[in-house]
Scaffold this motif. Sequence first.
Motif, mmCIF file in Angstrom:
data_model
loop_
_atom_site.group_PDB
_atom_site.id
_atom_site.type_symbol
_atom_site.label_atom_id
_atom_site.label_comp_id
_atom_site.label_asym_id
_atom_site.label_seq_id
_atom_site.Cartn_x
_atom_site.Cartn_y
_atom_site.Cartn_z
ATOM 1 N N LEU A 89 -10.508 27.331 -43.834
ATOM 2 C CA LEU A 89 -10.399 27.186 -45.286
ATOM 3 C C LEU A 89 -11.819 27.040 -45.831
ATOM 4 N N ARG A 97 -0.493 28.604 -57.887
ATOM 5 C CA ARG A 97 -0.416 28.637 -56.433
ATOM 6 C C ARG A 97 1.029 28.763 -55.959
ATOM 7 N N PRO A 138 -2.276 24.260 -48.638
ATOM 8 C CA PRO A 138 -2.883 24.611 -47.354
ATOM 9 C C PRO A 138 -2.010 24.239 -46.161
ATOM 10 N N ASP A 197 -10.368 27.574 -50.332
ATOM 11 C CA ASP A 197 -9.773 26.425 -51.002
ATOM 12 C C ASP A 197 -10.861 25.690 -51.777
ATOM 13 N N PRO A 198 -10.745 25.572 -53.092
ATOM 14 C CA PRO A 198 -9.624 26.059 -53.892
ATOM 15 C C PRO A 198 -9.608 27.585 -53.988
ATOM 16 N N HIS A 199 -8.491 28.108 -54.473
ATOM 17 C CA HIS A 199 -8.370 29.545 -54.705
ATOM 18 C C HIS A 199 -9.475 29.974 -55.679
#
Length: 309
Positions: free
Chosen positions: A92, A71, A75, A56-58
């Motif tokens: 994450l 997205r 999460p 996170d972030p992707h």
Amino acid sequence: MVEMIRDWRGLSEAQKGAAVAVGAFDGVHRGHQAVIASAREAAQRLGVPLGVVSFDPHPRRLFQPDAAPFRLMTPDQMARAMAPLGVDRLYLIPFDREMAAMTDEAFARQVLHEGLGIAHAAVGFDFTYGRGRTGSPEGLRRHGHELDFSVSVTNRIDDASGLKLSSSAVREALKAGDMARAAAILGRPFAIEGEVIHGDKRGRTIGVPTANVAMGEYMRPAYGVYATRTRLPDGRVVKGVANLGVRPMFEIEEPLLEVWLLDFDESLYGLTLETELVAFLRGEMKFDGLDALKVQIEADAAAARAVLG
């Protein structure tokens, strides 16, 4: 309840030692669930907690900052989707420039071994990691052998009808308004979660008050009208009909999800709702005036009731 851990550094010994599934897991679709099941088998065999390692972030957000929102879940939604799968911890990992610069060997050693102290890693057949995406499942097996953690690799899974189980396939279905296909891949309806914000309150003038949620980082499904189910913070689930898009009649700039909760009359401002898009009813339309719009909304509501039962 899934414990969410937002770093790989400075963890206590009690937070380490899990068997983990590693990947993006955006959507936690049925293919992802198979990788998590492989990690669960290892966790049970080794007598350790079950974890999932995501980012996170992707990563795409760092490498393609100007890309359109993509997205499939937040999460919090990810953690809720993993709870029934037996996941104890969701790690994450912050995906920043430092993480992007790590070699595959450094990621295995510093993050998985030293940081998380994993006992096992389960990955999908197409898993890549490390700077330049040089790491592969076979490479992870080699690193695991050196660092004393085992590795399992889940082959590509399609369902009996040949349906591809992937996040990209979910996105394709959503763009086409094929909510049944998206739900078949995900194992549940696609849902948008967000805080109810103040809109222009135009719906109230025609007796159709809506709960408005900004789309944010969510990918944009087909614009139009949907039959919906909305989960309230207290657990109640309310049927509804929603418009998702930019309302060509009023030309709003940013797309909104505007949900009319049927047979419901309570203030929702500031609350966080999760709305399932159950079925696509029609595309966005322009109307000659508010009276014509109201007639169509009533028809949409009847269609939504018929779909939702």
